[in-house]
Design a protein around this motif. Structure first.
Motif, PDB file in Angstrom:
ATOM      1  N   GLY A 509       2.484   0.547  -7.212  1.00  0.00           N
ATOM      2  CA  GLY A 509       2.411   0.158  -7.498  1.00  0.00           C
ATOM      3  C   GLY A 509       2.615   1.511  -8.844  1.00  0.00           C
ATOM      4  N   ASN A 546      -0.992   3.487  -3.933  1.00  0.00           N
ATOM      5  CA  ASN A 546      -2.204   2.669  -4.935  1.00  0.00           C
ATOM      6  C   ASN A 546      -3.136   2.065  -4.434  1.00  0.00           C
ATOM      7  N   THR A 549      -3.822  -1.836  -5.426  1.00  0.00           N
ATOM      8  CA  THR A 549      -2.604  -2.231  -4.627  1.00  0.00           C
ATOM      9  C   THR A 549      -3.652  -3.701  -4.015  1.00  0.00           C
TER      10      THR A 549
END
Length: 944
Positions: A509, A546, A549
């Protein structure tokens, strides 16, 4: 409309009669075979015609002898009286079709034995049947006037030759037909009681025809029960229906379950109800045979479709190279022909359970209904489940290995018979064999690819090349699109991606560096602890870089002190035991290759360092010896040199490049300076510009008594010029910052046309520089703020300036703050290189205003002229002399004027060693400050 029971169809007589054509076809007669007419002498023919004379045919009937007579009467006349008075051997009826049967009925009542021929234009089958039933001997399909005479004579002769059949004879014929055809026949009265029945029907009742007379019929009661509405038998009796046909399953006293095809017809004479005739044919065996044949046909068709599906699956297995492709192909091919609604391929996870691996449309919402499948094993028969749910689960087994199962849904109970289940079980063994072969082939191909990658790694010379080879091998050989290697950057103590697929980068990300004080992640944790991390679902970890994700399965293995190998997948539990071993083997190979490259790099670096040091020592020694031996060396500054001169020093100042003259005597005729130098015994000369950045402070010129004394020293002299220029700039800046008395100038720079000027134009307000710092490689970090800014519009300016590498919105406190990294010359760098210390810089849409300081003893005009070299038209707005800053106030300034971020950056710089005095640059490095540690003169005060 009369109501008819369900499955009962009305039936008319199905007879057809030839049209009136020439030559005449055989007659259609009652009791007379076609074509048996003979020549007969007619005594008298009575024609009943509604065509008035003289149009009515009277003599043109085709009879030429004198014994034949014919007369025409109107249907309106008294036909009974006319027949009684005149008599007739044959009757011809030529009236409107709607009146034919009425006329015929009147004639039959008066002369029942006289043959009658009816003429009608294009009659339909129903008309012909009704006319014959009413007593006509023959029907001609045209009107009398349109019928050829020879055809009229032929039909009349045939009718007379046939003769009138007697009712007794007809009765015997009908009775013989009914008794010998094997059908059941009966006539019922209006109450549904037997009037007459044949022997076959009586046998079914276990009695005689005479005994049935007057008994009620259970056939009629059955018909009434099956009728959807009304009473079909009552409709026959009342004349609302002429007849109907139905098929019933009847139980008789002697036989049960007999399927009978029954036809019922209303019997009437002159409109008077006579009874209801019923003719039945036993079709029990025929229907049973038809059902058996249909069942066999359906079974053969289903087996044929199943065989076609199996063949299609086999063909798909031949082209499938991986287990995933096999599972997908089996599901798609099983449902492609329409026999099955959907199919789900289930894979054994090694822990005794089956998980869905592939399925077709429509199955995703039904997977929960099919599961739990942990109860399904290779030994469990799917027959019971197939019966209960309309699905069957086929084990995929080869040898002693169970690979999973395929669940197939056909819909409805009893959708699978034993034969089909057996065929599907055989298919499961075939699929298991294909999966085993694919995995064996895939394993061999993987090992071969890893071997080739290992060989390729032997030829790599850099860490980047090693990472690229490993990532390519993992992507291709292991079919992992989400893989990468992060290498450790010792200068900043972080992990950075050295080689990674786009899919893996997307999982993070936007976060691509990991280290102390940064976003927590399993990537850095594995490197720091040296432990290999394997996750079936990384989203459940507490160290997810992240949180949004899409990654689920993750494999993270440290590569010693070099970095981390990372592999990920969107599937849960994608890294089973065999795949973990392959990934571990590849990562270990990568670590070994990185160790080898690092060892070679250390050796090459030491060798290169020694070689560079030797060359620097040699060059510096030569330059030092040269300057010691040179007589009459002169150092001149630009203020004292005529820039339009042709000697080396002015030329070096004008061009900004080192000027070397190998032999002075080559210029004796065209240069005064050469003659003067030769007269003093100098044979070679060199002039080196002394500059920093874009500013030239002066020129260092040297003359030698030997020709070509400066050959091979150009690089060393250039470095010397840069070193002296840097020292001059640092000294001037230090004097400006620490001087007891300073001169403050306000400069107006028109036409700067920088990125910050564009921001001021967009925002409609002046933009003040808050921070300026060199970022290395000719780049500058700028922090500025806006009172009322359209953040998205400001960020959009980055696309319009190629020199803006980074532009971020870093926060909103009292004002919107932005940080930009720009390349090339800036206003601040120009002021610094000119010897001025910027204190305040404000950008307007078309002009920049700067407040700078310089030592009181510094020549203001020199500084302004240097700035004008880059920004022509610079205007000195104001000048004032004031006291400089007291060094003792430095700590107070740091504590009160610096922001928290500025204090953090300054602390980090101090801890990184930037507090030390700049060391003299080596001959192989530039005299300019490095990107990571700037001298004091290249930074600005907090309010810039």
């Amino acid at each position: 409309m009369s109501s008819v029971p369900k499955a009962i169809t009305c039936w008319p007589s199905k007879r057809w009669y030839p049209a009136a054509t020439s030559p005449p076809p055989p007659a259609v007669q009652r009791g007379c075979p076609r074509g048996m007419a003979t020549s007969t002498t007619l005594r008298h023919v009575l024609v009943v015609s509604d065509v008035p004379p003289p149009d009515a045919p009277a003599s043109g009937l085709g009879f030429d002898d004198d014994t034949t007579s014919a007369s025409v009467v109107s249907p309106d006349e008294d036909l009974r009286e006319r027949l009684a008075s005149a008599g007739a051997d044959c009757l011809l009826v030529d009236v409107d079709p709607d009146e034919s049967r009425s006329v015929l009925s009147t004639l039959r009542a008066a002369a029942p034995e006289t043959p009658a021929v009816v003429f009608a234009a294009d009659p339909d089958e129903e008309f012909v049947t009704a006319t014959l039933d009413a007593g006509a001997t023959d029907v001609v399909q045209s009107r009398l006037a349109a019928t050829p005479p020879e055809l009229v004579r032929h039909r009349v002769e045939s009718a007379i030759d046939a003769g009138p059949p007697t009712r007794a004879r007809e009765g015997r014929l009908y009775e013989g037909i009914v008794e010998t055809t094997g059908v059941t026949a009966a006539v019922y009265d209006e109450q549904g009681r037997f009037v007459v029945a044949n022997s076959r029907l009586a046998e079914l009742y276990g009695t005689t025809p005479e005994a049935l007379r007057g008994e009620p019929s259970h056939l009629l009661s059955t018909i009434r029960e099956r009728a959807e509405e009304g009473d079909p038998f009552a409709d026959l009796v009342a004349g609302r229906s002429g007849g109907f046909r139905t098929e019933l399953e009847l139980d008789y006293p002697t036989q049960e379950g007999r399927v009978t095809d029954v036809r019922l017809s209303r019997l009437a004479e002159d409109g008077e109800f006579l009874g209801v005739a019923a003719i039945g044919r036993d079709v029990t065996e025929r229907r049973a045979r038809e059902r058996q044949i249909a069942s066999q046909r359906d079974e053969l068709a289903r087996l044929d479709r199943l065989n076609a599906v199996i063949r299609d699956v086999h063909q798909a297995l031949v082209g499938a190279r991986t287990r995933e492709a096999i599972e997908t192909a089996v599901c798609e091919r099983l449902t492609a022909a329409g026999r099955y609604r959907f199919a789900i391929a289930l894979r054994a996870d090694g822990e005794g359970t089956l998980v869905p691996a592939a399925w077709t449309d429509g199955a995703d919402g039904l997977i929960d209904a099919v599961l739990p499948l942990e109860e399904v094993t290779a030994e469990t028969s799917p027959a019971l489940r197939a019966h209960e749910t309309g699905t069957t689960t086929v084990p995929i087994v080869y040898g002693d290995t169970q690979y999973g199962a395929v669940t197939v849904c056909a819909g409805g109970q009893d959708a699978f018979d034993e034969r089909e289940v057996a065929v599907l079980d055989e298919l499961g063994e075939t699929v298991g064999h294909a999966i085993a072969a694919a995995e064996r082939r895939e394993r061999e191909e993987t090992l071969t690819a890893l071997y080739e990658a290992t060989r390729e790694l032997l030829g790599t010379e850099t860490e980047g090349a090693v990472c690229d080879v490993v990532v390519d091998a993992a992507s291709e050989a292991l079919d992992l699109p989400e893989v990468g290697i992060f290498l450790f950057d010792g200068t900043e103590n972080v992990l950075r991606p050295a080689s990674a697929t786009d899919e893996l980068v997307a999982f993070y990300g936007g976060t691509d560096t990991f280290g102390p004080g940064r976003a927590d992640s399993e990537t850095w944790h594995a490197f720091a602890t040296g432990e290999t991390k394997v996750f079936d679902d990384i989203s459940e970890s507490e160290r997810v870089a992240n949180p949004d994700t899409e990654a689920r399965s993750s494999f993270v293995r440290p590569l010693g002190e070099h970095g981390v190998f990372v592999a990920a997948s969107t599937e849960v539990g994608a890294f089973d035991g065999s795949r973990r071993k392959l990934l571990g083997l590849l990562a270990a190979t990568a670590e070994t290759a990185l160790d080898r490259v690092a060892g070679r790099a250390d050796v090459r670096e030491r060798e290169q360092e020694l070689a560079d040091r030797s060359r620097r020592i040699e060059r510096l020694s030569r330059v030092a010896a040269l300057f010691e031996d040179v007589a009459g060396a002169v150092v001149r500054y630009l203020d004292a040199v005529a820039v339009d001169g042709d000697e080396p020093a002015p030329r070096a100042a004008a061009t900004g490049s080192t000027v070397t003259v190998g032999n002075v005597t080559d210029h004796l005729r065209d240069a005064q300076w050469a003659r003067a130098a030769a007269d003093r015994g100098y044979q070679s000369a060199v002039a080196v510009p002394l500059g920093y950045g874009e500013t030239t402070y002066g020129v260092a010129a040297a003359y030698a008594t030997e020709p070509h004394a400066f050959e091979g020293t150009a690089a060393a002299l250039d470095e010397l010029g840069d070193l002296v220029g840097f020292a001059i700039n640092a000294a001037e800046t230090r004097r400006g910052v620490l001087a007891d008395r300073v001169t403050e100038l306000e400069l107006r720079l028109p036409g700067t046309d920088t990125f910050v000027n564009a921001v001021a134009d967009l925002a409609g307000e002046p933009v003040q520089y808050l921070e300026l710092a060199p970022a290395g490689d000719g780049r500058t970090d700028i922090l500025f703020a806006l009172e009322d800014a359209d953040v998205e519009a400001v960020l959009g300016l980055q696309a319009e300036f190629v020199g803006v590498e980074v532009l971020d919105h870093v926060g909103d406190e009292e004002r919107a703050r932005f940080r930009a990294t720009v390349t090339g010359r800036t206003v601040a760098s120009t002021l610094l290189s000119s010897g001025a210390v910027p204190r305040r810089v404000v950008a307007h849409p078309d002009v920049t205003v700067a407040v700078v300081e310089l030592p009181a003893q510094r020549d203001v005009r020199v500084v302004v002229d240097r700035v004008a070299e880059t920004y022509p038209g610079v205007e000195l707005v104001s000048r004032r002399d004031r006291a400089g800053r007291d060094r003792r106030d430095l700590r107070g300034v740091l504590e009160t004027e610096l922001t928290d971020r500025q204090r953090e950056v300054l602390t980090a710089a101090y801890e990184s060693g930037c507090s030390a005095s700049p060391s003299p640059p080596s001959p192989t490095t530039s005299a300019r400050p490095s990107a990571g540690c700037s001298p004091l003169s290249s930074t600005t005060s907090p309010d810039v």
